[in-house]
Every structure is written in C-alpha cells, then in structure tokens.
Design a protein around this motif. Sequence first.
Motif, PDB file in Angstrom:
ATOM      1  N   THR A  83       0.831  -1.209   0.000  1.00  0.00           N
ATOM      2  CA  THR A  83       0.000   0.000   0.000  1.00  0.00           C
ATOM      3  C   THR A  83       0.864   1.257   0.000  1.00  0.00           C
ATOM      4  N   ALA A  84       1.843   1.295   0.896  1.00  0.00           N
ATOM      5  CA  ALA A  84       2.729   2.461   0.978  1.00  0.00           C
ATOM      6  C   ALA A  84       3.519   2.625  -0.314  1.00  0.00           C
ATOM      7  N   LEU A  85       4.002   1.533  -0.839  1.00  0.00           N
ATOM      8  CA  LEU A  85       4.784   1.579  -2.071  1.00  0.00           C
ATOM      9  C   LEU A  85       3.953   2.119  -3.239  1.00  0.00           C
ATOM     10  N   GLU A  86       2.718   1.676  -3.342  1.00  0.00           N
ATOM     11  CA  GLU A  86       1.826   2.143  -4.405  1.00  0.00           C
ATOM     12  C   GLU A  86       1.586   3.654  -4.281  1.00  0.00           C
ATOM     13  N   ALA A  87       1.328   4.124  -3.072  1.00  0.00           N
ATOM     14  CA  ALA A  87       1.074   5.550  -2.840  1.00  0.00           C
ATOM     15  C   ALA A  87       2.322   6.377  -3.134  1.00  0.00           C
TER      16      ALA A  87
ATOM     17  N   LYS B  50      -3.280  17.170  -4.030  1.00  0.00           N
ATOM     18  CA  LYS B  50      -4.020  16.624  -5.173  1.00  0.00           C
ATOM     19  C   LYS B  50      -4.075  15.098  -5.098  1.00  0.00           C
ATOM     20  N   GLN B  51      -2.956  14.492  -4.725  1.00  0.00           N
ATOM     21  CA  GLN B  51      -2.912  13.034  -4.611  1.00  0.00           C
ATOM     22  C   GLN B  51      -3.870  12.552  -3.519  1.00  0.00           C
ATOM     23  N   ILE B  52      -3.901  13.277  -2.410  1.00  0.00           N
ATOM     24  CA  ILE B  52      -4.803  12.921  -1.309  1.00  0.00           C
ATOM     25  C   ILE B  52      -6.255  13.068  -1.750  1.00  0.00           C
ATOM     26  N   LYS B  53      -6.564  14.167  -2.413  1.00  0.00           N
ATOM     27  CA  LYS B  53      -7.936  14.404  -2.870  1.00  0.00           C
ATOM     28  C   LYS B  53      -8.377  13.311  -3.841  1.00  0.00           C
ATOM     29  N   MET B  54      -7.499  12.935  -4.763  1.00  0.00           N
ATOM     30  CA  MET B  54      -7.827  11.877  -5.725  1.00  0.00           C
ATOM     31  C   MET B  54      -8.171  10.573  -5.003  1.00  0.00           C
ATOM     32  N   ARG B  55      -7.392  10.251  -3.997  1.00  0.00           N
ATOM     33  CA  ARG B  55      -7.622   9.008  -3.280  1.00  0.00           C
ATOM     34  C   ARG B  55      -8.893   9.054  -2.433  1.00  0.00           C
ATOM     35  N   ARG B  56      -9.156  10.192  -1.821  1.00  0.00           N
ATOM     36  CA  ARG B  56     -10.393  10.322  -1.031  1.00  0.00           C
ATOM     37  C   ARG B  56     -11.616  10.214  -1.945  1.00  0.00           C
ATOM     38  N   ASP B  57     -11.546  10.845  -3.110  1.00  0.00           N
ATOM     39  CA  ASP B  57     -12.656  10.759  -4.067  1.00  0.00           C
ATOM     40  C   ASP B  57     -12.852   9.308  -4.525  1.00  0.00           C
ATOM     41  N   ALA B  58     -11.752   8.638  -4.805  1.00  0.00           N
ATOM     42  CA  ALA B  58     -11.827   7.237  -5.237  1.00  0.00           C
ATOM     43  C   ALA B  58     -12.414   6.368  -4.122  1.00  0.00           C
ATOM     44  N   ALA B  59     -11.991   6.614  -2.889  1.00  0.00           N
ATOM     45  CA  ALA B  59     -12.505   5.841  -1.760  1.00  0.00           C
ATOM     46  C   ALA B  59     -14.012   6.044  -1.608  1.00  0.00           C
ATOM     47  N   GLU B  60     -14.451   7.273  -1.801  1.00  0.00           N
ATOM     48  CA  GLU B  60     -15.887   7.575  -1.710  1.00  0.00           C
ATOM     49  C   GLU B  60     -16.656   6.815  -2.790  1.00  0.00           C
TER      50      GLU B  60
ATOM     51  N   ASN C 280      -5.919   4.073   3.202  1.00  0.00           N
ATOM     52  CA  ASN C 280      -4.599   3.736   3.753  1.00  0.00           C
ATOM     53  C   ASN C 280      -3.501   4.480   3.004  1.00  0.00           C
ATOM     54  N   GLN C 281      -3.674   4.632   1.690  1.00  0.00           N
ATOM     55  CA  GLN C 281      -2.702   5.387   0.907  1.00  0.00           C
ATOM     56  C   GLN C 281      -2.732   6.865   1.298  1.00  0.00           C
ATOM     57  N   VAL C 282      -3.913   7.379   1.606  1.00  0.00           N
ATOM     58  CA  VAL C 282      -4.026   8.773   2.066  1.00  0.00           C
ATOM     59  C   VAL C 282      -3.188   8.968   3.320  1.00  0.00           C
ATOM     60  N   GLU C 283      -3.268   8.025   4.246  1.00  0.00           N
ATOM     61  CA  GLU C 283      -2.491   8.113   5.490  1.00  0.00           C
ATOM     62  C   GLU C 283      -0.992   8.156   5.202  1.00  0.00           C
TER      63      GLU C 283
ATOM     64  N   ILE D 266       0.496   9.284   2.447  1.00  0.00           N
ATOM     65  CA  ILE D 266       0.843  10.556   1.811  1.00  0.00           C
ATOM     66  C   ILE D 266       0.776  11.709   2.805  1.00  0.00           C
ATOM     67  N   GLU D 267      -0.190  11.664   3.714  1.00  0.00           N
ATOM     68  CA  GLU D 267      -0.360  12.757   4.683  1.00  0.00           C
ATOM     69  C   GLU D 267       0.876  12.950   5.573  1.00  0.00           C
ATOM     70  N   LYS D 268       1.688  11.930   5.721  1.00  0.00           N
ATOM     71  CA  LYS D 268       2.898  12.035   6.542  1.00  0.00           C
ATOM     72  C   LYS D 268       3.857  13.088   5.999  1.00  0.00           C
ATOM     73  N   PHE D 269       3.755  13.395   4.712  1.00  0.00           N
ATOM     74  CA  PHE D 269       4.675  14.335   4.082  1.00  0.00           C
ATOM     75  C   PHE D 269       4.163  15.777   4.102  1.00  0.00           C
ATOM     76  N   LEU D 270       2.917  15.962   4.510  1.00  0.00           N
ATOM     77  CA  LEU D 270       2.364  17.320   4.603  1.00  0.00           C
ATOM     78  C   LEU D 270       2.745  17.956   5.926  1.00  0.00           C
ATOM     79  N   PRO D 271       2.810  19.287   5.966  1.00  0.00           N
ATOM     80  CA  PRO D 271       3.029  19.952   7.252  1.00  0.00           C
ATOM     81  C   PRO D 271       1.857  19.637   8.185  1.00  0.00           C
ATOM     82  N   GLU D 272       2.064  19.836   9.463  1.00  0.00           N
ATOM     83  CA  GLU D 272       1.000  19.565  10.427  1.00  0.00           C
ATOM     84  C   GLU D 272      -0.237  20.391  10.079  1.00  0.00           C
ATOM     85  N   GLN D 273      -1.377  19.731  10.083  1.00  0.00           N
ATOM     86  CA  GLN D 273      -2.632  20.382   9.711  1.00  0.00           C
ATOM     87  C   GLN D 273      -3.189  21.204  10.876  1.00  0.00           C
ATOM     88  N   LEU D 274      -3.767  22.346  10.525  1.00  0.00           N
ATOM     89  CA  LEU D 274      -4.377  23.212  11.535  1.00  0.00           C
ATOM     90  C   LEU D 274      -5.718  22.633  11.968  1.00  0.00           C
ATOM     91  N   SER D 275      -6.083  22.919  13.204  1.00  0.00           N
ATOM     92  CA  SER D 275      -7.390  22.489  13.690  1.00  0.00           C
ATOM     93  C   SER D 275      -8.470  23.367  13.076  1.00  0.00           C
TER      94      SER D 275
END
Length: 150
Positions: A21-25, A57-67, A83-86, A88-97
């Motif tokens: 999964t990680a490798l594919e993402a 964009k990669q995260i959005k594509m995967r969330r749309d596909a999951a939906e 799982n792939q979203v998770e 990819i999210e590791k590489f983003l800066p910390e998200q604001l609340s």
Amino acid sequence: MSLEKKIMEEMKAAMKSKNKTALEALRAVKSAILLAKTDGSGSEGLSEADEISILQKQIKMRRDAAEQFSEQGRSEMAENELNQVEVIEKFLPEQLSEEDVLAEVTKIIEETGASEMKDMGKVMKLANERLAGKADGKAIADAVKKQLGK
C-alpha cells in the motif's frame, strides 16, 4: 531534505518491509512530482508550495476514489485508498485544527473588509495562499462560508 528525497527513502523502506500500500502511494507521488518537473515550464525544481499542492491533489484523488468505491460497495478498495491517504499525509506539514482555520479566516476577513458572500473569492484567494498545506481547501471554504454567512 527535499520531498523527492524523502519519498525515495520511504519507498526503499516500503520495499524492504514489503508494504504494498505504501509503495503504491509513494510511487504515485513520485510520478506526479516527476511529471510536474518535466511539464515544460522550464523551471529546474519545484517550490515547497508546488510539492504541497501535488501531495494535496494526490490525497484528494484518493479520497474521491474511496468515496466512489464505498458507494459501489467495494469496501476493501475504499480502505486501500484511505490507507494510501495516510501514507501521503505524513509528508504534509502539520494540519491546523478547525478552530485555527476559523481564526485565520476571521483575520483575513477583517484585513480585506469582506462582509458578504460575494466577497468570498478574494477571501479564499488570500486564505489559500496563507494556509497552503496547513489546511484542506474544503475546510478553508467551509470556514469562509461560515464567517461570511453570519
């Protein structure tokens, strides 16, 4: 270390641990980065904002596909996408609340003097620039609508 190098290191680790999964993402992200670098714009490298945009964009594509997979009753495929979203999210800066996004949007509204929904465009432009990578575009839009819709 650049995003591309981090991705390569994570790919090596995923190969060694046989994490499919990680490798594919990671391969998809690497491919998107290479495409962006060779799109003919003539720029040597990507800025951090460009890299963050690619990740989002990669995260959005995967969330749309999951939906879509969920709607079709294919839960195993939807779970794989999430799982792939998770990964990819590791590489983003910390998200604001949500509260932090709302506070920043309120500040931008005060700066721009926006008071109605017709001012949403200029508020969104500034908010997207300031919160790039720190908040999801949908969360920003929801906060702007909430503040301007009062």
